[in-house]
Design a protein around this motif. Sequence first.
Motif, PDB file in Angstrom:
ATOM      1  N   MET A   1      35.910  28.295  25.561  1.00  0.00           N
ATOM      2  CA  MET A   1      35.510  28.736  26.893  1.00  0.00           C
ATOM      3  C   MET A   1      34.362  29.737  26.721  1.00  0.00           C
ATOM      4  N   SER A   2      33.243  29.482  27.338  1.00  0.00           N
ATOM      5  CA  SER A   2      32.105  30.381  27.211  1.00  0.00           C
ATOM      6  C   SER A   2      32.342  31.647  28.018  1.00  0.00           C
ATOM      7  N   LYS A   3      31.535  32.670  27.760  1.00  0.00           N
ATOM      8  CA  LYS A   3      31.719  33.941  28.438  1.00  0.00           C
ATOM      9  C   LYS A   3      31.640  33.819  29.960  1.00  0.00           C
ATOM     10  N   PRO A   4      30.634  33.125  30.519  1.00  0.00           N
ATOM     11  CA  PRO A   4      30.616  32.990  31.977  1.00  0.00           C
ATOM     12  C   PRO A   4      31.859  32.267  32.508  1.00  0.00           C
ATOM     13  N   ASP A   5      32.344  31.251  31.778  1.00  0.00           N
ATOM     14  CA  ASP A   5      33.545  30.542  32.198  1.00  0.00           C
ATOM     15  C   ASP A   5      34.747  31.465  32.152  1.00  0.00           C
ATOM     16  N   PHE A   6      34.848  32.278  31.112  1.00  0.00           N
ATOM     17  CA  PHE A   6      35.978  33.198  30.982  1.00  0.00           C
ATOM     18  C   PHE A   6      35.928  34.258  32.077  1.00  0.00           C
ATOM     19  N   GLN A   7      34.743  34.777  32.359  1.00  0.00           N
ATOM     20  CA  GLN A   7      34.604  35.766  33.427  1.00  0.00           C
ATOM     21  C   GLN A   7      35.001  35.157  34.771  1.00  0.00           C
ATOM     22  N   ARG A   8      34.567  33.935  35.031  1.00  0.00           N
ATOM     23  CA  ARG A   8      34.941  33.256  36.267  1.00  0.00           C
ATOM     24  C   ARG A   8      36.451  33.068  36.336  1.00  0.00           C
ATOM     25  N   HIS A   9      37.061  32.677  35.229  1.00  0.00           N
ATOM     26  CA  HIS A   9      38.505  32.492  35.168  1.00  0.00           C
ATOM     27  C   HIS A   9      39.230  33.809  35.477  1.00  0.00           C
ATOM     28  N   MET A  10      38.757  34.909  34.918  1.00  0.00           N
ATOM     29  CA  MET A  10      39.384  36.205  35.168  1.00  0.00           C
ATOM     30  C   MET A  10      39.256  36.606  36.638  1.00  0.00           C
ATOM     31  N   GLU A  11      38.095  36.384  37.220  1.00  0.00           N
ATOM     32  CA  GLU A  11      37.899  36.704  38.636  1.00  0.00           C
ATOM     33  C   GLU A  11      38.826  35.874  39.513  1.00  0.00           C
ATOM     34  N   GLU A  12      38.898  34.583  39.244  1.00  0.00           N
ATOM     35  CA  GLU A  12      39.746  33.699  40.041  1.00  0.00           C
ATOM     36  C   GLU A  12      41.217  34.069  39.907  1.00  0.00           C
ATOM     37  N   ASP A  13      41.639  34.458  38.696  1.00  0.00           N
ATOM     38  CA  ASP A  13      43.024  34.855  38.477  1.00  0.00           C
ATOM     39  C   ASP A  13      43.344  36.156  39.213  1.00  0.00           C
ATOM     40  N   ALA A  14      42.457  37.139  39.124  1.00  0.00           N
ATOM     41  CA  ALA A  14      42.682  38.414  39.819  1.00  0.00           C
ATOM     42  C   ALA A  14      42.738  38.196  41.327  1.00  0.00           C
ATOM     43  N   ARG A  15      41.915  37.326  41.845  1.00  0.00           N
ATOM     44  CA  ARG A  15      41.935  37.025  43.285  1.00  0.00           C
ATOM     45  C   ARG A  15      43.274  36.413  43.687  1.00  0.00           C
ATOM     46  N   LEU A  16      43.810  35.520  42.856  1.00  0.00           N
ATOM     47  CA  LEU A  16      45.107  34.927  43.155  1.00  0.00           C
ATOM     48  C   LEU A  16      46.208  35.988  43.114  1.00  0.00           C
ATOM     49  N   VAL A  17      46.163  36.864  42.133  1.00  0.00           N
ATOM     50  CA  VAL A  17      47.155  37.943  42.038  1.00  0.00           C
ATOM     51  C   VAL A  17      47.143  38.765  43.321  1.00  0.00           C
ATOM     52  N   MET A  18      45.952  39.112  43.796  1.00  0.00           N
ATOM     53  CA  MET A  18      45.854  39.906  45.032  1.00  0.00           C
ATOM     54  C   MET A  18      46.374  39.127  46.236  1.00  0.00           C
ATOM     55  N   LEU A  19      46.006  37.843  46.333  1.00  0.00           N
ATOM     56  CA  LEU A  19      46.481  37.034  47.463  1.00  0.00           C
ATOM     57  C   LEU A  19      47.994  36.924  47.478  1.00  0.00           C
ATOM     58  N   LYS A  20      48.587  36.691  46.308  1.00  0.00           N
ATOM     59  CA  LYS A  20      50.047  36.578  46.239  1.00  0.00           C
ATOM     60  C   LYS A  20      50.716  37.876  46.677  1.00  0.00           C
ATOM     61  N   GLU A  21      50.159  39.005  46.267  1.00  0.00           N
ATOM     62  CA  GLU A  21      50.757  40.285  46.646  1.00  0.00           C
ATOM     63  C   GLU A  21      50.603  40.536  48.141  1.00  0.00           C
ATOM     64  N   LEU A  22      49.464  40.190  48.697  1.00  0.00           N
ATOM     65  CA  LEU A  22      49.287  40.325  50.143  1.00  0.00           C
ATOM     66  C   LEU A  22      50.266  39.435  50.895  1.00  0.00           C
ATOM     67  N   ALA A  23      50.461  38.211  50.412  1.00  0.00           N
ATOM     68  CA  ALA A  23      51.383  37.277  51.067  1.00  0.00           C
ATOM     69  C   ALA A  23      52.820  37.778  51.007  1.00  0.00           C
ATOM     70  N   ALA A  24      53.140  38.576  49.996  1.00  0.00           N
ATOM     71  CA  ALA A  24      54.507  39.082  49.835  1.00  0.00           C
ATOM     72  C   ALA A  24      54.819  40.265  50.751  1.00  0.00           C
ATOM     73  N   GLN A  25      53.798  40.840  51.368  1.00  0.00           N
ATOM     74  CA  GLN A  25      53.999  42.000  52.230  1.00  0.00           C
ATOM     75  C   GLN A  25      54.451  41.568  53.618  1.00  0.00           C
ATOM     76  N   THR A  26      55.316  42.346  54.227  1.00  0.00           N
ATOM     77  CA  THR A  26      55.822  42.038  55.562  1.00  0.00           C
ATOM     78  C   THR A  26      54.694  41.884  56.570  1.00  0.00           C
ATOM     79  N   ASP A  27      53.689  42.750  56.473  1.00  0.00           N
ATOM     80  CA  ASP A  27      52.568  42.694  57.418  1.00  0.00           C
ATOM     81  C   ASP A  27      51.306  42.079  56.809  1.00  0.00           C
ATOM     82  N   TYR A  28      51.442  41.481  55.624  1.00  0.00           N
ATOM     83  CA  TYR A  28      50.335  40.807  54.930  1.00  0.00           C
ATOM     84  C   TYR A  28      49.154  41.733  54.640  1.00  0.00           C
TER      85      TYR A  28
END
Length: 101
Positions: A1-28
Amino acid sequence: MSKPDFQRHMEEDARLVMLKELAAQTDYTLNESILHHVIEAFGHNRSRDWLRTQLRAMEELGAVRLTPAGSVLIAVISPTGIEHVLRRRVIEGIARPSAGV
């Protein structure tokens, strides 16, 4: 995985982590300070500026709505973001949740 691909992967993963946590909140809803702690707990040790960049990208993708409150951003997951977390829709630029959500 090249550096730009890895950076993109990290960004996409962090975004999913944030979305999942927002979805878990009572008021989103969470503020950027809490979201920063959340992504750090999942191994994304990035600056607050980096986090804000990711939140703004997610807003452009239609996954969240951002509201400034003083010096912090408040993020609210959108219906589109919820659909992504539930695997009913795909938002390119955010990692896909695993089948076990």
